[in-house]
Motif scaffolding. Structure first.
Motif, mmCIF file in Angstrom:
data_model
loop_
_atom_site.group_PDB
_atom_site.id
_atom_site.type_symbol
_atom_site.label_atom_id
_atom_site.label_comp_id
_atom_site.label_asym_id
_atom_site.label_seq_id
_atom_site.Cartn_x
_atom_site.Cartn_y
_atom_site.Cartn_z
ATOM 1 N N THR A 1 13.881 -22.561 28.015
ATOM 2 C CA THR A 1 14.586 -21.436 28.562
ATOM 3 C C THR A 1 14.174 -20.390 27.408
ATOM 4 O O THR A 1 13.741 -20.630 26.241
ATOM 5 C CB THR A 1 16.015 -21.685 28.691
ATOM 6 N N GLN A 2 14.427 -19.099 27.887
ATOM 7 C CA GLN A 2 14.044 -18.374 26.987
ATOM 8 C C GLN A 2 15.116 -18.033 25.766
ATOM 9 O O GLN A 2 15.073 -17.840 24.509
ATOM 10 C CB GLN A 2 14.430 -16.630 27.523
ATOM 11 N N LYS A 3 16.470 -18.654 25.898
ATOM 12 C CA LYS A 3 17.287 -18.633 25.041
ATOM 13 C C LYS A 3 16.797 -19.857 23.961
ATOM 14 O O LYS A 3 17.012 -19.489 22.753
ATOM 15 C CB LYS A 3 18.546 -19.256 25.594
ATOM 16 N N GLN A 4 16.359 -21.092 24.407
ATOM 17 C CA GLN A 4 16.024 -22.094 23.618
ATOM 18 C C GLN A 4 14.757 -21.370 22.655
ATOM 19 O O GLN A 4 14.571 -21.769 21.258
ATOM 20 C CB GLN A 4 15.443 -23.336 24.389
ATOM 21 N N LEU A 5 13.706 -20.687 23.444
ATOM 22 C CA LEU A 5 12.620 -20.035 22.790
ATOM 23 C C LEU A 5 13.248 -19.302 21.643
ATOM 24 O O LEU A 5 12.601 -19.265 20.203
ATOM 25 C CB LEU A 5 11.635 -19.342 23.568
ATOM 26 N N ALA A 6 14.241 -18.398 21.963
ATOM 27 C CA ALA A 6 14.846 -17.284 21.010
ATOM 28 C C ALA A 6 15.392 -18.053 19.766
ATOM 29 O O ALA A 6 15.100 -17.722 18.594
ATOM 30 C CB ALA A 6 15.714 -16.621 21.434
ATOM 31 N N SER B 1 12.359 -19.453 17.561
ATOM 32 C CA SER B 1 11.554 -18.599 16.856
ATOM 33 C C SER B 1 12.407 -17.448 16.031
ATOM 34 O O SER B 1 11.499 -16.899 15.397
ATOM 35 C CB SER B 1 10.932 -17.749 18.212
ATOM 36 N N GLY B 2 13.497 -17.300 16.402
ATOM 37 C CA GLY B 2 14.164 -16.351 15.610
ATOM 38 C C GLY B 2 14.035 -14.904 16.206
ATOM 39 O O GLY B 2 14.322 -14.028 15.480
ATOM 40 N N VAL B 3 13.409 -14.815 17.519
ATOM 41 C CA VAL B 3 13.225 -13.684 18.285
ATOM 42 C C VAL B 3 14.486 -13.472 19.182
ATOM 43 O O VAL B 3 14.648 -14.667 19.834
ATOM 44 C CB VAL B 3 11.947 -13.560 18.900
ATOM 45 N N SER B 4 15.010 -12.615 19.337
ATOM 46 C CA SER B 4 16.077 -12.483 20.151
ATOM 47 C C SER B 4 16.027 -12.932 21.586
ATOM 48 O O SER B 4 14.684 -12.568 22.062
ATOM 49 C CB SER B 4 16.964 -11.058 20.159
ATOM 50 N N SER C 1 12.981 -11.711 26.867
ATOM 51 C CA SER C 1 13.049 -11.361 28.010
ATOM 52 C C SER C 1 12.399 -10.013 28.428
ATOM 53 O O SER C 1 11.652 -9.847 29.276
ATOM 54 C CB SER C 1 14.583 -11.155 28.486
ATOM 55 N N LYS C 2 12.491 -9.037 27.401
ATOM 56 C CA LYS C 2 11.756 -7.830 27.592
ATOM 57 C C LYS C 2 10.033 -8.009 27.389
ATOM 58 O O LYS C 2 9.400 -7.454 28.112
ATOM 59 C CB LYS C 2 12.099 -6.841 26.502
ATOM 60 N N ILE C 3 9.809 -8.748 26.705
ATOM 61 C CA ILE C 3 8.384 -9.257 26.480
ATOM 62 C C ILE C 3 7.975 -9.840 28.008
ATOM 63 O O ILE C 3 6.956 -9.409 28.612
ATOM 64 C CB ILE C 3 8.065 -10.297 25.406
ATOM 65 N N LEU D 1 4.731 -12.400 17.761
ATOM 66 C CA LEU D 1 3.809 -13.322 18.575
ATOM 67 C C LEU D 1 3.591 -14.563 17.888
ATOM 68 O O LEU D 1 3.683 -15.604 18.364
ATOM 69 C CB LEU D 1 2.669 -12.643 19.125
ATOM 70 N N LYS D 2 3.114 -14.378 16.485
ATOM 71 C CA LYS D 2 3.027 -15.669 15.581
ATOM 72 C C LYS D 2 4.306 -16.433 15.455
ATOM 73 O O LYS D 2 4.476 -17.599 15.673
ATOM 74 C CB LYS D 2 2.784 -15.037 14.359
ATOM 75 N N ARG D 3 5.399 -15.834 15.493
ATOM 76 C CA ARG D 3 6.677 -16.443 15.426
ATOM 77 C C ARG D 3 7.060 -17.362 16.828
ATOM 78 O O ARG D 3 7.500 -18.454 16.641
ATOM 79 C CB ARG D 3 7.932 -15.535 15.103
ATOM 80 N N ILE D 4 6.682 -16.537 17.760
ATOM 81 C CA ILE D 4 6.911 -17.375 19.235
ATOM 82 C C ILE D 4 5.773 -18.404 19.201
ATOM 83 O O ILE D 4 6.198 -19.466 19.697
ATOM 84 C CB ILE D 4 6.644 -16.312 20.439
ATOM 85 N N ALA D 5 4.504 -18.252 18.964
ATOM 86 C CA ALA D 5 3.645 -19.273 19.044
ATOM 87 C C ALA D 5 4.069 -20.511 18.210
ATOM 88 O O ALA D 5 4.006 -21.535 18.728
ATOM 89 C CB ALA D 5 2.524 -18.662 18.508
ATOM 90 N N GLY D 6 4.568 -20.243 16.946
ATOM 91 C CA GLY D 6 4.924 -21.284 16.197
ATOM 92 C C GLY D 6 6.296 -21.977 16.504
ATOM 93 O O GLY D 6 6.060 -23.342 16.782
ATOM 94 N N ALA D 7 7.087 -21.440 17.441
ATOM 95 C CA ALA D 7 8.169 -21.989 17.928
ATOM 96 C C ALA D 7 7.662 -22.935 19.311
ATOM 97 O O ALA D 7 8.287 -23.865 19.684
ATOM 98 C CB ALA D 7 9.028 -21.014 18.477
ATOM 99 N N LEU D 8 6.635 -22.519 19.622
ATOM 100 C CA LEU D 8 6.079 -23.372 20.800
ATOM 101 C C LEU D 8 4.823 -24.488 20.427
ATOM 102 O O LEU D 8 4.415 -25.065 21.260
ATOM 103 C CB LEU D 8 5.193 -22.424 21.779
ATOM 104 N N GLY D 9 4.779 -24.448 19.030
ATOM 105 C CA GLY D 9 3.641 -25.464 18.587
ATOM 106 C C GLY D 9 2.504 -25.133 18.659
ATOM 107 O O GLY D 9 1.541 -25.910 18.653
ATOM 108 N N LYS D 10 2.329 -23.795 18.748
ATOM 109 C CA LYS D 10 0.835 -23.259 18.909
ATOM 110 C C LYS D 10 0.569 -22.391 17.953
ATOM 111 O O LYS D 10 1.481 -22.017 16.760
ATOM 112 C CB LYS D 10 1.062 -22.404 20.215
ATOM 113 N N ARG D 11 -0.689 -22.096 17.640
ATOM 114 C CA ARG D 11 -1.369 -21.173 16.540
ATOM 115 C C ARG D 11 -1.649 -20.064 17.528
ATOM 116 O O ARG D 11 -2.521 -19.966 18.413
ATOM 117 C CB ARG D 11 -2.277 -21.858 16.238
ATOM 118 N N LEU D 12 -1.384 -18.806 16.842
ATOM 119 C CA LEU D 12 -1.909 -17.627 17.604
ATOM 120 C C LEU D 12 -3.312 -17.347 17.073
ATOM 121 O O LEU D 12 -3.646 -17.182 15.956
ATOM 122 C CB LEU D 12 -0.941 -16.325 16.939
#
Length: 99
Positions: free
Chosen positions: A49-54, A57-60, A65-67, A79-90
């Motif tokens: 969910t958006q909440k779990q990703l937040a 990743s440490g991104v609110s 949601s705004k993204i 984007l790098k923080r989001i990618a890392g939280a998803l187990g991805k590399r930007l």
């Protein structure tokens, strides 16, 4: 005016000097839409969910949601923080435009 000049003038009247633009038209590239779609699809593929990703990743959640709604243009560090939280590399690259 000489006969030669008249002949030149007549010949030049038949020449079309309208510039021709033969470069193919390119669609405008929307990087924001591509980023938005990538975040949505990667989050959905990870079943988050958006909440779990937040939380990961440490991104609110509001910024996630705004993204995803196209109301916020994230920085590369976000984007790098989001990618890392998803187990991805930007990965950022410059590519030739699609014609």
């Amino acid at each position: 005016m000489s006969d030669f000049q008249k002949l030149l003038d007549q010949a030049l009247e038949k020449v079309n000097l309208t510039p021709v633009d033969d470069t193919p038209e390119m669609e405008e590239y929307d990087i924001d839409a591509e980023v938005r779609d990538l975040v949505i699809s990667a989050r959905s593929a990870a079943n988050l969910t958006q909440k779990q990703l937040a939380q990961r990743s440490g991104v609110s959640q509001a910024n996630i949601s705004k993204i995803e709604n196209g109301n916020y243009q994230p920085s590369l560090s976000t984007l790098k923080r989001i990618a890392g939280a998803l187990g991805k590399r930007l990965v950022v690259s410059f590519e030739d435009p699609e014609v």
